[in-house]
Design an enzyme around this catalytic site. Structure first.
Site, mmCIF file in Angstrom:
data_model
loop_
_atom_site.group_PDB
_atom_site.id
_atom_site.type_symbol
_atom_site.label_atom_id
_atom_site.label_comp_id
_atom_site.label_asym_id
_atom_site.label_seq_id
_atom_site.Cartn_x
_atom_site.Cartn_y
_atom_site.Cartn_z
ATOM 1 C CD GLU A 1 -3.888 -5.769 2.975
ATOM 2 O OE1 GLU A 1 -4.708 -5.056 3.600
ATOM 3 O OE2 GLU A 1 -2.659 -5.590 3.025
ATOM 4 C CE1 TYR B 1 -9.161 -5.730 4.862
ATOM 5 C CE2 TYR B 1 -8.016 -3.863 3.881
ATOM 6 C CZ TYR B 1 -7.988 -5.122 4.459
ATOM 7 O OH TYR B 1 -6.785 -5.769 4.626
ATOM 8 C CD GLU C 1 -3.131 -0.983 2.132
ATOM 9 O OE1 GLU C 1 -3.011 -0.187 3.087
ATOM 10 O OE2 GLU C 1 -4.129 -1.697 1.968
HETATM 11 O O1 AHR Z 1 -5.349 -5.769 6.974
HETATM 12 C C1 AHR Z 1 -5.158 -4.645 7.788
HETATM 13 C C2 AHR Z 1 -4.379 -3.549 7.086
HETATM 14 O O2 AHR Z 1 -5.140 -3.059 6.028
HETATM 15 C C3 AHR Z 1 -3.086 -3.936 6.428
HETATM 16 O O3 AHR Z 1 -2.019 -3.951 7.297
HETATM 17 C C4 AHR Z 1 -2.900 -2.873 5.398
HETATM 18 O O4 AHR Z 1 -2.173 -3.309 4.281
HETATM 19 C C5 AHR Z 1 -4.318 -2.440 5.063
HETATM 20 O O5 AHR Z 1 -4.476 -1.079 5.125
#
Ligand code: AHR
Length: 519
Positions: free
Chosen positions: A304, A256, A185
């Site tokens: 992720e 996310y 990231e």
């Molecule tokens: O998964 C949690 C965090 O989310 C990770 O460390 C990072 O890469 C992302 O922002």
């Protein structure tokens, strides 16, 4: 709250239609789609996978109950050791005699890293769970030389300073790590060593070239955006790939999702965002490739993805204070609801729908930290709601991913406009004659009948069918009630001639496995 508005109604229950055609191939269902991610963060490693005092700990201090659950989950390659953690990590701290390993500040999570578990211990845990190692190098505080050192330590058999050091440290065979992430990231201002796309593109290209000079067999993942909602999204990918196109194989995506306020409708449609994110990155990568007249294609490592109540972390759990550097604090320990698991299942559908270009994916994360598996120190380990869609999809999705062209009623969302109530994808393995259909119903109050045309398949027999749903979409599996939510058999799934029909309960995720008659 945004309520579903059905824009195409049948007489009684809303219905959706699709067809399963073994020739409508999207791409192969690669096992790497079912990867995971273990970061040194909170209670993931310490008091998660590793707890030497636990009654279920094995001779190496790893919890055997957790190992069994990870195996049941069916996880392929596991990305390690971060995440944000990797951008301040000195890999040398984590190898050699344990008593000599330094305790370090972990700036990413405001914690203390004891280095009790390092590369060797983690690799031995991976052997126990049957997963492959995927490593990230630190391009935050470090550079090309340290990445090369780690690669030499991991992949060269013997006869050099670093490979011999690995042997002395107890590992004769190389770790033979094939997939490497070039930092983490690097577009995010929170990242240690955050850089502009040009700066990062240059160091990533230099590091990639050098790493391939050392080991041409490796696959390299360059950092894409940490979310499709970053202000630099799109331009970041274009610039970074202009620097690295010939030297990397994949570009990463991270996403996310969480419910905001009481907008359940938009939350249930999160996969629409993931679909768009993937399509945009593929288009950008192909644009850069076309402009370079390159025959190569850059695929996606969605390394992720998950549901994460990040706002809870930012506002409640975040550690600050010059004297506050705890070891293994409780961080990012989200408890997942039925609605979360339904969205999670739909994100897996999105990944499979893009299996032509998403070559690898890593569920972030695995144990205690935004995880499908939870543990209590000295106590039990249990499955969160999200465990089930992952385990079922990983077990049942085999062969080729198939486009199923769903005709579905729609509803209006605040975040994504008009969205289909039903989404899905199928898989079919010609060799074994088995297939699976994965479906989501986003309707908040009504069941939906689905009719799947199966005339393109030989005689079909249903093997198993499961739906994850509950009258209480907020129900969770927690320490005091660890089995509250489980998928239930969906007995409505039946085959009648050329039709497979199933009723999808409101807010549900469903998996149906079938076999076809031998020719
Ligand atoms: O998964 C949690 C965090 O989310 C990770 O460390 C990072 O890469 C992302 O922002």
């Amino acid at each position: 709250m945004t309520q579903p508005i059905i824009t195409r109604e049948s007489d009684r229950m809303p219905s959706a239609h699709l067809s399963i055609n073994p020739h409508s191939v999207i791409g192969p269902v690669r096992r790497k789609l079912f990867g995971g991610f273990v970061e040194h963060l909170g209670r993931h490693v310490y008091d998660g996978i590793y707890e030497p005092q636990h009654p279920a700990a094995d001779a190496d201090g790893f919890r055997s109950d957790v190992i069994e659950l990870v195996k049941e989950l069916g996880v392929d390659a596991i990305r390690y050791p971060g995440g944000n953690f990797v951008s301040g990590f000195r890999w040398e701290d984590s190898v050699g005699p344990r008593e000599n390993r330094p305790r370090r500040l972990d700036l990413a999570w405001h914690s203390t890293e004891t280095n009790e578990v390092g590369l060797h211990e983690f690799a031995s845990w991976l052997e126990k769970v049957g997963s492959e190692l995927m490593l990230a190098v630190n391009l935050g505080t470090r550079g090309t030389q340290e990445a090369l050192d780690l690669l030499e330590y991991a992949n060269i058999r013997e006869g050099t300073a670093l490979s011999d050091q690995r042997v002395t440290n107890g590992r004769e065979e190389p770790f033979d790590v094939r997939m490497w992430c070039l930092g983490n990231e690097m577009d995010g201002p929170w990242q240690i060593g955050h850089r502009s796309a040009d700066d990062y593109g240059r160091i990533a290209a230099r590091t990639a070239k050098a790493m391939r000079q050392l080991d041409p067999r490796i696959q390299l993942v360059v950092c894409g955006s940490s979310s499709a909602h970053m202000p630099t999204f799109g331009e970041w990918e274009r610039t970074v790939l202009q620097h690295t196109y010939d030297d990397v194989d994949l570009i990463s995506c991270h996403a996310y999702y969480e419910q905001t306020g009481d907008d359940v409708g938009s939350f249930l449609a999160s996969a629409v965002d993931m679909d768009g994110f993937i399509d945009a990155v593929v288009a950008t990568a192909d644009h850069v490739g076309a402009a370079r007249k390159s025959a190569r294609k850059i695929d996606i490592s969605f390394d992720e993805w998950n549901i994460w109540y990040n706002s809870r972390f930012e506002n409640v759990d975040k550690i600050t204070g010059i004297d506050e550097w705890p070891v293994a604090p409780r961080l990012l320990e989200d408890a997942y609801s039925v609605a979360d698991a339904v969205v999670f299942g739909s994100l897996m559908i999105s990944l499979i729908k893009h299996s032509d270009r998403v070559a690898s994916a890593s569920l972030a994360q695995l144990v205690n930290v935004i995880a499908p598996i939870m543990t209590e120190p000295g106590g039990p380990a249990w499955r969160q709601t999200t465990f089930y869609p992952f385990a079922l999809t990983s077990r049942l999705a085999r062969g080729q991913a198939l486009r199923v062209a769903i005709e579905s009623p729609t509803y209006e969302t605040a975040a994504y406009g008009t969205v289909p109530l039903v989404d899905g994808v199928a898989t079919f393995d010609e060799e074994t004659g088995t297939g699976a259909l994965f479906l989501v119903n986003r309707h908040q109050s009504e069941s939906i009948d689905v009719e799947a045309g199966i005339e393109m398949l030989r005689e079909v027999r249903i093997l198993e069918s499961h739906s994850l749903h509950d009258p209480d979409i907020n129900a969770k599996n927690v320490l005091e009630d660890r089995e509250r939510v489980r998928p239930k058999a969906n007995s409505s799934a039946t085959v009648n001639g050329a039709l497979l029909t199933v009723t999808l309960p409101a807010v549900s995720w469903t998996a149906i496995a079938f076999e076809v008659a031998k020719p």
